[in-house]
Design a protein around this motif. Sequence first.
Motif, short mmCIF file in Angstrom:
data_model
loop_
_atom_site.label_atom_id
_atom_site.label_comp_id
_atom_site.label_asym_id
_atom_site.label_seq_id
_atom_site.Cartn_x
_atom_site.Cartn_y
_atom_site.Cartn_z
N ILE A 135 0.80 -1.22 0.00
CA ILE A 135 0.00 0.00 0.00
C ILE A 135 0.84 1.27 0.00
CG2 ILE A 135 -2.00 -1.11 1.05
CD1 ILE A 135 -1.18 0.05 3.73
N ASP A 136 2.16 1.14 0.05
CA ASP A 136 3.00 2.33 -0.02
C ASP A 136 3.03 2.95 -1.41
OD1 ASP A 136 4.78 -0.16 -0.48
OD2 ASP A 136 5.95 1.46 -1.35
N VAL A 137 2.69 2.17 -2.46
CA VAL A 137 2.90 2.64 -3.83
C VAL A 137 2.08 3.89 -4.15
CG1 VAL A 137 3.58 0.38 -4.71
CG2 VAL A 137 1.16 1.03 -4.76
N TYR A 138 0.95 4.07 -3.47
CA TYR A 138 0.14 5.26 -3.74
C TYR A 138 0.90 6.52 -3.32
CZ TYR A 138 -3.18 1.45 -3.83
OH TYR A 138 -3.80 0.25 -4.11
N GLY A 139 1.67 6.40 -2.26
CA GLY A 139 2.44 7.55 -1.79
C GLY A 139 3.53 7.95 -2.75
N GLU A 140 4.31 6.97 -3.24
CA GLU A 140 5.38 7.30 -4.18
C GLU A 140 4.82 7.88 -5.46
OE1 GLU A 140 7.18 3.93 -1.67
OE2 GLU A 140 5.44 3.94 -3.01
N LEU A 141 3.71 7.31 -5.92
CA LEU A 141 3.11 7.76 -7.17
C LEU A 141 2.60 9.20 -7.06
CD1 LEU A 141 2.12 7.14 -10.03
CD2 LEU A 141 0.08 6.12 -9.01
N LEU A 142 1.87 9.49 -6.01
CA LEU A 142 1.32 10.83 -5.84
C LEU A 142 2.41 11.84 -5.50
CD1 LEU A 142 -2.02 9.79 -4.25
CD2 LEU A 142 -1.83 11.45 -6.10
N SER A 148 4.81 1.65 4.95
CA SER A 148 3.56 1.64 4.18
C SER A 148 2.58 2.66 4.72
CB SER A 148 2.94 0.24 4.21
OG SER A 148 3.80 -0.71 3.61
N LYS A 149 2.48 2.76 6.05
CA LYS A 149 1.56 3.74 6.65
C LYS A 149 2.02 5.17 6.33
CE LYS A 149 -0.18 0.10 8.69
NZ LYS A 149 -1.27 -0.65 8.03
N VAL A 150 3.32 5.40 6.46
CA VAL A 150 3.85 6.74 6.20
C VAL A 150 3.58 7.15 4.76
CG1 VAL A 150 6.00 8.07 6.00
CG2 VAL A 150 5.59 6.66 8.02
N MET A 151 3.73 6.21 3.83
CA MET A 151 3.52 6.56 2.43
C MET A 151 2.04 6.74 2.10
SD MET A 151 6.47 7.16 1.50
CE MET A 151 6.02 7.66 -0.17
N CYS A 152 1.15 6.09 2.83
CA CYS A 152 -0.27 6.41 2.67
C CYS A 152 -0.54 7.84 3.15
CB CYS A 152 -1.13 5.40 3.45
SG CYS A 152 -1.27 3.79 2.66
N TRP A 153 0.12 8.23 4.24
CA TRP A 153 0.03 9.62 4.69
C TRP A 153 0.53 10.55 3.58
CZ3 TRP A 153 3.66 13.43 4.94
CH2 TRP A 153 3.33 14.59 5.66
N ALA A 154 1.66 10.21 2.97
CA ALA A 154 2.23 11.03 1.91
C ALA A 154 1.28 11.12 0.71
CB ALA A 154 3.58 10.49 1.48
N ALA A 155 0.61 10.00 0.39
CA ALA A 155 -0.33 10.00 -0.72
C ALA A 155 -1.41 11.05 -0.50
CB ALA A 155 -0.95 8.61 -0.88
N LEU A 156 -1.95 11.08 0.70
CA LEU A 156 -3.03 12.03 0.99
C LEU A 156 -2.50 13.46 1.08
CD1 LEU A 156 -4.99 9.88 3.56
CD2 LEU A 156 -5.42 10.17 1.12
#
Length: 611
Positions: A356-363, A415-423
């Motif tokens: 689930i981290d991939v959304y963060g890197e992408l955004l 993974s949690k941190v990158m979900c934060w980054a995505a948002l």
Amino acid sequence: MSATPIADYALVSDRHSAALISRDGSVDWLCFPRFDSPSVFGRLLDDGAGHWSIHPSVPYRVSRRYVARTMVLETTFRTETGVAVLTDALLVGPDNGGHRLGVGVPRVLARRLAGIEGQVPVEIEYRPRPEYGLIFPILTAADGGVTSRGGAEWLVLTTPIPMDVSDSAGRGTGTVRAGETLHFGLHRSTLEETPARVWPQDELSSRLDATIAAWRSWSALHQAYEGPWRELVHGSGRVLQALSFQPSGAIVAAATTSLPEGVGGERNWDYRYAWVRDASLTMAALWVAACPDEANDFFAFLTTAAPSLSKDRVLQIMFGVGGEHDLSERTMPHLHGWRDSRPVRVGNGAWKQRQIDVYGELLDAAHRLADQIGDVDEDVRCFLIACADIAAERWTEKDQGIWEVRGEPRHFLYSKVMCWAALDRAIGLAERLRAEDHVEFWKRTREEIRTTVLSEGWNERAGAFTQYFGSQDLDASALMMAMVGFLPADDPRMLATIEAIEQRLTDDAGLVYRYRAQAGVDGLAGEEGTFLLCTFWLAQALALAGRAERARTVFERAAAYVNDLGLLAEEVDPSSGELLGNFPQAFSHIGLVNAAWAIAQSERREAGRIE
């Protein structure tokens, strides 16, 4: 068994496929027509899997370089009787200047042997072994070359030195004298394409010169970084461009498969695919090393490869370079592997994993490149909004994490941190995405993630943020908390984490492990080397924390492992200091670029305070 050190190889690329060439002038890895195609030469993984060598037939000394501002290799052989220079390139297409680099390539590996001083006796050995060494083709001498039939490929070798052909191999000897130039070429076609042919000497010469000019044109347009370690940063930018697949905009993680993370171990993976994470971070790194004009191609690739985000609204973490989804993994038992490291794998089972981290890197890449992307089209707009929504919906779930563990899913901190980054990035992009109605939900969820990470991710006994909730194990990916802005790098908890990783997650040389493999979370036997990406992360985190001098020391510690051409693999063997893992590795070059940039910025800030 192949035993040539990984650092002895050079990369050439036409932005479709790649070849690795040893210091001895041997093409030991070549996949046609794509990065992930079966190899024509595979001696990298087994002595019997094919090669094409050109080198002196008497003792010699070697030096190498890339022709300035290109990915064209130049190898100088010095013998007692003379000097000869071998130039290698995968030819690019006509009119390939600037952004057109890699359009309409002819599928030709060209080699120029030039006499510089005296005379040099040379020998040539040509052993094509298509399909990862499974096929022993029928070779036939022809006027000016050698034809090869076997399997789905038609190969034609152009050679001005006559070859003796037997046992599916060609051998030849000759002499190159001062002022003399010989051109060789390997042209590949399939049964349904215009057949490969013998190329005239002047045509090979002009196309090789044009390939040099095309790479220089690309570099002139894209490479403007002027900070510390300028040549390393520019070289890394060209490597990242060389690992991009021109027809689709995909970016492969590395040019090879199954170069091991530990000699003789089972951590041997196929990296010739496009990971969403790696490609997103590559685009972010190219923002520093080059002008990111390829951003549109990259996002177009993603929105084509993953338009529906799968039936359960999950973004697949990786794709084939043409957008393929099924990357099923298999082993190649007939190949012994590099230094007997088995199994050799083709395909990568991680394509089925949930990360689930991939959304963060992408955004994050979309946010950084927003000005270059311009006005996003409807497909990209909907895709990015969906990625943010899914990060908000699924951040509470367990996954396999950034390191793609093959053990049980966990609540990985990264993974949690990158979900934060995505948002966080989606909120910043909301107006451009016309997604203002999502912002309240994104903000609320972003705060929930932050609160949870700060309470569950910190471990008092470890004195640091740790690998997953409830764990005491350190993980270098925690350094990314500072890099994505989750916490300031000089926050006491962040400083403690940086200190813990620097002190307790390094080898005797000060290089950083991604985590301790024996911690038992990854479901694999054996150990692995230190990760160059993670060492560059440490340098970047120190720079962000205002520790520029320490950051420089760590950076130079990692950068010392570049080979003579500025190339890096994934890892370093803590015992021998040798490069390990797939090569060259995009992640390592991404880390180098971003760390250099962060240190440059930190030193500018310090200079500003002095003034």
